[in-house]
Design a protein around this motif. Structure first.
Motif, PDB file in Angstrom:
ATOM      1  N   GLY A 173       0.807  -1.212   0.000  1.00 27.10           N
ATOM      2  CA  GLY A 173       0.000   0.000   0.000  1.00 27.10           C
ATOM      3  C   GLY A 173       0.843   1.266   0.000  1.00 27.10           C
ATOM      4  N   LYS A 174       0.272   2.316  -0.506  1.00 23.11           N
ATOM      5  CA  LYS A 174       0.941   3.608  -0.575  1.00 23.11           C
ATOM      6  C   LYS A 174       0.991   4.245   0.816  1.00 23.11           C
ATOM      7  N   ILE A 175       2.114   4.872   1.125  1.00 22.44           N
ATOM      8  CA  ILE A 175       2.279   5.548   2.408  1.00 22.44           C
ATOM      9  C   ILE A 175       1.668   6.942   2.292  1.00 22.44           C
TER      10      ILE A 175
ATOM     11  N   GLY B  59       4.329   0.861   9.736  1.00 22.94           N
ATOM     12  CA  GLY B  59       3.516  -0.231   9.200  1.00 22.94           C
ATOM     13  C   GLY B  59       4.026  -0.702   7.849  1.00 22.94           C
ATOM     14  N   ALA B  60       4.471   0.238   7.002  1.00 25.46           N
ATOM     15  CA  ALA B  60       4.992  -0.122   5.679  1.00 25.46           C
ATOM     16  C   ALA B  60       6.293  -0.915   5.808  1.00 25.46           C
TER      17      ALA B  60
ATOM     18  N   LYS C 120       6.955  -4.808   4.637  1.00 29.38           N
ATOM     19  CA  LYS C 120       8.062  -5.187   3.752  1.00 29.38           C
ATOM     20  C   LYS C 120       8.909  -6.290   4.392  1.00 29.38           C
ATOM     21  N   VAL C 121       9.143  -6.189   5.699  1.00 25.58           N
ATOM     22  CA  VAL C 121       9.881  -7.233   6.415  1.00 25.58           C
ATOM     23  C   VAL C 121       9.123  -8.548   6.339  1.00 25.58           C
ATOM     24  N   PHE C 122       7.821  -8.509   6.520  1.00 26.13           N
ATOM     25  CA  PHE C 122       6.985  -9.711   6.428  1.00 26.13           C
ATOM     26  C   PHE C 122       7.087 -10.332   5.044  1.00 26.13           C
TER      27      PHE C 122
END
Length: 177
Positions: free
Chosen positions: A121-123, A131-132, A136-138
């Motif tokens: 999703g866009k920040i 959250g972003a 990305k880590v996930f």
């Protein structure tokens, strides 16, 4: 206990051999869910746009074969395998359920480079950055989990009593096609 440099030199062939085995697994269309014991997700892997093979010619001479391009044929690669080569680097397209990932694995170090994850999703503001980053880590962790599971499956097969009779025989037959 082995010195780290001694251990690295003694076992560095495993990464290249793993990538060669992985190419075989992809081409032989072996069920990745059963192989990795990950049954809750639909996993598929395809060879991406590049593969690098290396063949030792003796006296420290090495032949390196690089195949690049989206529609490149892998005939040169299979010829290198027939001559005793191994995969030293491979670009992969991994699909987990509907999410698509692209990356390259280098055999000697097992480094993953150029990892492209699905778009997130866009920040919209500064409070969404954390959250972003976590998302990305996930997404990156998904790739590491699959590669770790595949490597674990390879090592279990490699040290089993059936490696030579089953896996190696099947790989040799695949190479000769």
């Amino acid at each position: 206990m082995l010195d780290i440099a001694v251990a690295y030199n003694k076992y560095k062939f495993l990464g290249n051999e793993f990538l060669t085995w992985l190419w075989y697994v992809i081409e032989a269309d072996i069920n990745l869910g059963e192989l990795t014991q990950i049954k809750d997700r639909l996993i598929s892997i395809k060879i991406g746009n590049s593969i690098v093979l290396e063949n030792s010619l003796g006296d420290d001479a090495k032949e390196k074969i690089s195949i690049k391009g989206d529609d490149a044929g892998l005939e040169e690669g299979t010829m290198a395998l027939k001559k005793g080569g191994v995969v030293t680097e491979i670009n992969l397209n991994l699909k987990i359920d509907e999410a698509e990932y692209r990356f390259t694995i280098k055999g000697e170090s097992m480094n993953i480079t150029g990892l492209k994850t699905p778009t997130s999703g866009k920040i919209e503001g500064p409070d969404e950055v954390e959250g972003a980053v976590l998302e990305k880590v996930f997404l990156c962790n998904n790739v590491f989990e699959i590669i770790d599971a595949l490597y674990s499956a390879y090592i279990k097969r490699r040290i089993s009593d059936t490696w030579t009779a089953q896996d190696l025989t099947a790989m040799r037959a695949w190479i000769q096609l």
